[in-house]
Motif scaffolding. Structure first.
Motif, mmCIF file in Angstrom:
data_model
loop_
_atom_site.group_PDB
_atom_site.id
_atom_site.type_symbol
_atom_site.label_atom_id
_atom_site.label_comp_id
_atom_site.label_asym_id
_atom_site.label_seq_id
_atom_site.Cartn_x
_atom_site.Cartn_y
_atom_site.Cartn_z
ATOM 1 N N GLN A 162 0.587 -1.512 0.382
ATOM 2 C CA GLN A 162 0.221 0.014 0.225
ATOM 3 C C GLN A 162 1.006 1.772 0.175
ATOM 4 O O GLN A 162 1.330 1.492 1.071
ATOM 5 C CB GLN A 162 -1.050 -0.146 0.963
ATOM 6 C CG GLN A 162 -1.943 -0.844 1.270
ATOM 7 C CD GLN A 162 -2.941 -1.464 2.688
ATOM 8 O OE1 GLN A 162 -3.425 -0.137 2.802
ATOM 9 N NE2 GLN A 162 -3.517 -2.474 2.744
ATOM 10 N N GLU A 163 1.343 1.289 -1.181
ATOM 11 C CA GLU A 163 2.086 2.956 -1.324
ATOM 12 C C GLU A 163 1.658 4.184 -1.125
ATOM 13 O O GLU A 163 1.540 4.810 0.201
ATOM 14 C CB GLU A 163 2.460 3.039 -2.381
ATOM 15 C CG GLU A 163 3.334 1.874 -3.069
ATOM 16 C CD GLU A 163 3.975 2.039 -4.622
ATOM 17 O OE1 GLU A 163 3.462 2.287 -5.176
ATOM 18 O OE2 GLU A 163 4.781 0.170 -4.675
ATOM 19 N N SER A 164 0.348 4.368 -1.482
ATOM 20 C CA SER A 164 -0.374 5.974 -1.945
ATOM 21 C C SER A 164 -1.762 5.687 -1.167
ATOM 22 O O SER A 164 -2.612 4.056 -2.113
ATOM 23 C CB SER A 164 -0.930 6.653 -2.458
ATOM 24 O OG SER A 164 -1.356 7.445 -2.712
ATOM 25 N N GLN A 165 -2.472 5.851 -0.346
ATOM 26 C CA GLN A 165 -3.309 4.972 0.127
ATOM 27 C C GLN A 165 -4.648 5.563 -0.358
ATOM 28 O O GLN A 165 -5.671 4.422 -0.870
ATOM 29 C CB GLN A 165 -4.014 5.406 1.814
ATOM 30 C CG GLN A 165 -5.156 5.780 2.471
ATOM 31 C CD GLN A 165 -5.253 3.979 2.689
ATOM 32 O OE1 GLN A 165 -4.369 3.688 3.266
ATOM 33 N NE2 GLN A 165 -6.212 3.368 3.463
ATOM 34 N N ASP A 166 -5.248 6.658 -1.537
ATOM 35 C CA ASP A 166 -5.847 6.981 -2.248
ATOM 36 C C ASP A 166 -6.138 6.121 -3.539
ATOM 37 O O ASP A 166 -6.982 5.645 -3.815
ATOM 38 C CB ASP A 166 -5.500 8.266 -2.646
ATOM 39 C CG ASP A 166 -6.188 9.847 -1.484
ATOM 40 O OD1 ASP A 166 -7.248 8.977 -1.041
ATOM 41 O OD2 ASP A 166 -5.720 11.012 -1.644
ATOM 42 N N THR A 167 -4.648 5.680 -3.660
ATOM 43 C CA THR A 167 -4.706 4.915 -5.233
ATOM 44 C C THR A 167 -4.791 3.436 -4.732
ATOM 45 O O THR A 167 -5.032 2.854 -5.332
ATOM 46 C CB THR A 167 -2.749 4.768 -5.120
ATOM 47 O OG1 THR A 167 -2.627 6.483 -6.329
ATOM 48 C CG2 THR A 167 -1.750 4.427 -6.887
ATOM 49 N N TRP A 168 -4.184 3.155 -3.331
ATOM 50 C CA TRP A 168 -4.515 1.558 -3.045
ATOM 51 C C TRP A 168 -6.403 1.112 -2.965
ATOM 52 O O TRP A 168 -6.572 0.499 -3.439
ATOM 53 C CB TRP A 168 -4.378 1.214 -1.876
ATOM 54 C CG TRP A 168 -4.218 -0.162 -1.186
ATOM 55 C CD1 TRP A 168 -5.391 0.271 -0.263
ATOM 56 C CD2 TRP A 168 -4.563 -1.028 -1.550
ATOM 57 N NE1 TRP A 168 -5.487 -1.924 0.349
ATOM 58 C CE2 TRP A 168 -4.883 -2.274 -0.866
ATOM 59 C CE3 TRP A 168 -3.565 -1.941 -2.469
ATOM 60 C CZ2 TRP A 168 -4.037 -3.280 -0.690
ATOM 61 C CZ3 TRP A 168 -2.947 -3.407 -2.127
ATOM 62 C CH2 TRP A 168 -3.767 -3.549 -1.720
ATOM 63 N N ILE A 169 -6.668 2.355 -2.791
ATOM 64 C CA ILE A 169 -8.171 2.420 -2.079
ATOM 65 C C ILE A 169 -9.173 1.923 -3.521
ATOM 66 O O ILE A 169 -9.685 1.294 -4.017
ATOM 67 C CB ILE A 169 -8.708 3.108 -1.966
ATOM 68 C CG1 ILE A 169 -8.613 3.137 -0.228
ATOM 69 C CG2 ILE A 169 -10.553 3.471 -1.854
ATOM 70 C CD1 ILE A 169 -9.339 5.104 0.781
ATOM 71 N N GLY A 170 -8.426 3.307 -4.101
ATOM 72 C CA GLY A 170 -9.166 3.040 -5.985
ATOM 73 C C GLY A 170 -8.829 1.790 -6.611
ATOM 74 O O GLY A 170 -9.894 1.465 -7.469
#
Length: 253
Positions: free
Chosen positions: A70-78
């Motif tokens: 999980q590098e970036s929370q927003d990217t990971w959620i998307g």
């Protein structure tokens, strides 16, 4: 894991070209499954077949997602939301529908080829979404993605509801055919196929990239001719078959 751009492009175009070839093939002959199975071929029970051939498209993306950092929370959620969107269909097909179906036994060669397809496509969609796709911080507010999700859910609902109608047309052990009624079957002969096509076009609108559109295109090439074959078979079997009912697309085809 780095994005394997060349492999993603190769598999996507393989879906497109393979879909075209499969569509042409099906215009000349009917796929040997369901009502068209050759009684002499080696088959596997419908429930085991549906589980074995569909579950790879659920398991492979799930395994890749569990190994992802999980590098970036927003990217990971998307990315996670889109992977689960894809996996939702195959969860339902392999772990719910497979235990409810009362369909005909499936030829082993169909089971093997479908399992290979689901494995390759499961890898393609999972790898692309987890390692190649990009999202900005406002991805959830985009009208295109909201529209695509709604279309996907509509198609999924039609697909599941139509399957339930088909399942309950027969009592356990019966092999007779009846005219399906209710839901989208009032408009098309292959309402379950129509729902699945709508589903994957919604998914393609959400993802908005080649692998998803390639899969949606392959779905049309695969299910379209089969819907026409089913429609003609219903018309041949039943003299009172509704004349206004189309094969696949309401009021059109």
């Amino acid at each position: 894991m780095d994005c394997l751009d060349s492999l993603v492009s190769f598999l996507s175009w393989a879906l497109i070209l393979g879909g075209l070839a499969f569509m042409v093939h099906q215009t000349r002959t009917r796929s040997p499954y369901g009502r068209y199975v050759d009684p002499s071929c080696r088959c596997c029970s419908a429930r085991i077949s549906w589980f074995l051939q569909e579950v790879p498209a659920f398991i492979l993306p799930l395994m890749m997602m569990m190994e992802e950092n999980q590098e970036s929370q927003d990217t990971w959620i998307g990315r996670t939301v889109l992977v689960w969107t894809f996996m939702l269909h195959y969860f339902q097909r392999s772990l719910i529908f497979s235990f409810l179906t009362r369909g005909h036994p499936v030829p082993l060669k169909i089971v093997v080829s479908a399992a290979i397809f689901c494995s390759l496509n499961g890898f393609l969609q999972g790898h692309f979404l987890l390692h190649c796709s990009h999202f900005d911080d406002t991805w959830m507010t985009k009208i295109r993605m909201t529209t695509g999700f709604l279309i996907f859910l509509l198609g999924l609902t039609i697909n599941i509801h139509s399957d339930q109608i088909l399942i309950h047309l027969r009592k356990p052990g019966e092999v007779i055919y009846r005219i399906p009624k209710g839901g989208m079957f009032e408009y098309v002969s292959a309402a379950n196929f129509f729902g699945e096509m709508v589903e994957w076009f919604g998914y393609a609108i959400v993802v908005w990239d080649l692998p998803a559109f390639a899969f949606a295109f392959f779905t049309v090439c695969s299910l379209g001719p089969r819907a026409v074959h089913h429609h003609r078979d219903y018309q041949r079997r039943f003299k009172d078959y509704p004349p206004s009912r189309k094969a696949l697309i309401p009021f059109i085809l």
